[in-house]
Design a protein around this motif. Structure first.
Motif, PDB file in Angstrom:
ATOM      1  N   SER A  21     -22.032 -27.391  -0.541  1.00 22.55           N
ATOM      2  CA  SER A  21     -21.863 -28.288   0.603  1.00 22.55           C
ATOM      3  C   SER A  21     -21.432 -29.695   0.166  1.00 22.55           C
ATOM      4  O   SER A  21     -20.825 -30.433   0.942  1.00 22.55           O
ATOM      5  CB  SER A  21     -23.150 -28.374   1.424  1.00 22.55           C
ATOM      6  N   ALA A 150     -26.094 -26.309   5.285  1.00 20.86           N
ATOM      7  CA  ALA A 150     -24.929 -26.452   6.165  1.00 20.86           C
ATOM      8  C   ALA A 150     -25.198 -27.422   7.312  1.00 20.86           C
ATOM      9  O   ALA A 150     -24.315 -28.206   7.694  1.00 20.86           O
ATOM     10  CB  ALA A 150     -24.534 -25.088   6.722  1.00 20.86           C
ATOM     11  N   GLY A 154     -24.641 -31.439   6.327  1.00 23.25           N
ATOM     12  CA  GLY A 154     -23.416 -31.777   7.042  1.00 23.25           C
ATOM     13  C   GLY A 154     -23.602 -32.972   7.954  1.00 23.25           C
ATOM     14  O   GLY A 154     -22.733 -33.854   8.035  1.00 23.25           O
ATOM     15  N   GLN A 157     -23.800 -36.123   5.852  1.00 24.09           N
ATOM     16  CA  GLN A 157     -22.509 -36.463   5.281  1.00 24.09           C
ATOM     17  C   GLN A 157     -21.629 -37.198   6.293  1.00 24.09           C
ATOM     18  O   GLN A 157     -20.919 -38.137   5.941  1.00 24.09           O
ATOM     19  CB  GLN A 157     -21.811 -35.191   4.800  1.00 24.09           C
ATOM     20  N   GLU A 284     -11.963 -30.992   8.189  1.00 19.52           N
ATOM     21  CA  GLU A 284     -13.294 -31.138   7.599  1.00 19.52           C
ATOM     22  C   GLU A 284     -14.381 -30.708   8.573  1.00 19.52           C
ATOM     23  O   GLU A 284     -15.310 -29.980   8.216  1.00 19.52           O
ATOM     24  CB  GLU A 284     -13.508 -32.589   7.164  1.00 19.52           C
ATOM     25  N   ILE A 288     -17.034 -27.380   8.334  1.00 12.35           N
ATOM     26  CA  ILE A 288     -18.494 -27.461   8.436  1.00 12.35           C
ATOM     27  C   ILE A 288     -19.008 -26.600   9.583  1.00 12.35           C
ATOM     28  O   ILE A 288     -20.023 -25.903   9.454  1.00 12.35           O
ATOM     29  CB  ILE A 288     -18.929 -28.924   8.602  1.00 12.35           C
ATOM     30  N   ALA A 292     -21.538 -23.484   9.110  1.00 13.24           N
ATOM     31  CA  ALA A 292     -22.810 -23.528   9.840  1.00 13.24           C
ATOM     32  C   ALA A 292     -22.968 -22.312  10.749  1.00 13.24           C
ATOM     33  O   ALA A 292     -24.067 -21.744  10.862  1.00 13.24           O
ATOM     34  CB  ALA A 292     -22.891 -24.817  10.656  1.00 13.24           C
TER      35      ALA A 292
END
Length: 415
Positions: A21, A150, A154, A157, A284, A288, A292
């Motif tokens: 990740s 995930a 995520g 981030q 991006e 994700i 997920a």
């Protein structure tokens, strides 16, 4: 005890999920021009698979909990290193990369190698009326690691940044590894592992081999084991033959687990990463969301199959496992078609792809726990240790082979 083994399972997979990740940040920002992205998967998986192969035989010489107690404190310390390695103040990029990558290889050895093999063995040997099917909860812990990485990582981030996501993930690894180590010490002091079922024939000259043969289906093919030629050999039956015989007898479960994960990694994540994002999402964000979606339904599938009612209705065995695996192969084929037919209004749509990933993840989670339940219910007391070490090895080899075939497939179809 079930939550304990869920914790162990989470610790087994969480470091690897953290690396995946945080892949883009570590490859492009923390360690640019260091070939992190090229080296990570083949080297990490090579170390973990090699260690698990060695554990097939080393596990015959020492108790599984001893390997776990050796691995966990080392893993806790090694998970601290990436937290320091991403900090520029600790030296130049090349030095930080070498130290961090060395720690990552140490994690592959201690966590994905030693601890995965030993904790799976303990789950196998302790499964039964007293503790329940611990292997299933060990598997659920692995599924939760994927959801956590995930989802939580995520979110961090996107809201804070890549560095904060790395700190949060590996910081969680440190805490959970330390908790597992403490819990393992408590279980050892409570003599829980002294209650592991032992083969009643283990003390006899032919005990190791007799244990493996006990209670297996008489129709199951077996490896021919020659009788010892001398009293010395009789007292020390070959570990290689013992392990080989156990694997040969357990091959239906091992092959099923291998093919289940080879099918998964045939398209996930490489082929899925080739899908065009919808107009309302960046690449991006779409990446994700895709990961997920898969991880969430993989976790749900594992949870569903802890139910004895579900297991009774979808009981797997040699009579139907290959039908189930063949049926599941339709989902990877549909994922490949979705990549090749990007502009098709149905197969290339965002919502169709979400459904495909949902089915892919759900089927993996369900098959994983059903195959684990099948293997440990069919294995005899004397063979459970070997089955416990061989099952995660089969899973990892499936991942490696599936990923390799996926790379070749993408190379051919993109020409």
């Amino acid at each position: 005890m079930k939550l304990t083994f869920a914790l162990f399972g989470c610790c087994v997979l969480l470091p690897w999920q953290c690396m995946l990740s945080s892949f883009l940040y570590l490859d492009s920002e923390a360690f640019p021009m260091c070939m992190y992205g090229v080296l990570l998967s083949p080297v990490y998986n090579g170390v973990s698979v090699s260690t698990q192969i060695a554990m097939l035989f080393l596990g015959e010489y020492a108790a599984a909990w001893k390997f776990a107690l050796f691995a966990l404190p080392l893993a806790t310390l090694l998970c601290v290193v990436p937290l320091l390695g991403i900090n520029d103040s600790w030296g130049d990029t090349q030095l930080r990369f070498k130290v961090t990558f060395g720690a990552i290889l140490g994690i592959a050895f201690t966590v994905t190698g030693l601890f995965q093999s030993s904790s799976s063995t303990l789950a196998s040997r302790l499964s039964g009326a007293q503790h329940g099917q611990l292997a299933e909860w060990w598997s659920i812990g692995m599924g939760f690691a994927g959801v956590f990485s995930a989802g939580v990582a995520g979110a961090i981030q996107f809201t804070v940044g890549g560095e904060a996501a790395v700190v949060a993930q590996f910081g969680t690894c440190v805490v959970l590894m330390a908790m597992s180590f403490v819990r393992m010490i408590v279980l050892v002091r409570q003599a829980v592992f002294l209650d592991e079922p032992m083969c009643p024939l283990a003390a006899s000259p032919h005990g190791s081999r007799a244990c493996l043969a006990e209670q297996w289906d008489a129709q199951s093919p077996t490896l021919s084991l020659p009788e010892p030629a001398s009293p010395v050999l009789a007292r020390r039956p070959s570990v290689v033959l013992t392990v080989a015989d156990g694997i040969l007898r357990a091959r239906p479960f091992l092959l099923a687990m291998f093919f289940a994960y080879a099918e998964t990694f045939l398209v996930f994540p490489l082929v899925v990463s080739k899908w065009k994002p919808p107009n309302f999402m960046t690449s991006e964000v779409f990446g994700i969301v895709s990961v997920a979606d898969f991880q969430l339904f993989d976790f749900i599938g594992r949870l569903i199959c802890t139910s004895r009612r579900i297991q009774g209705r979808i009981r797997v065995g040699t009579h139907n496992i290959w039908y189930l695996l063949s049926l599941r192969l339709l989902v990877p084929v549909a994922c490949i078609l979705s990549w090749q037919m990007q502009d098709n209004a149905f197969i290339g749509s965002f919502y169709t792809r979400l459904v495909l990933l949902m089915l892919h993840g759900l089927s993996q989670g369900m098959l994983t726990n059903l195959i684990f339940a099948w293997s440990y219910s069919a294995a005899t007391i004397g063979s459970r240790s070997i089955v416990g070490r061989a099952m995660p090895l089969s899973l990892c080899i499936g991942i490696v082979v599936g990923s390799a075939v996926s790379s070749m497939l993408v190379g051919v179809l993109t020409k």
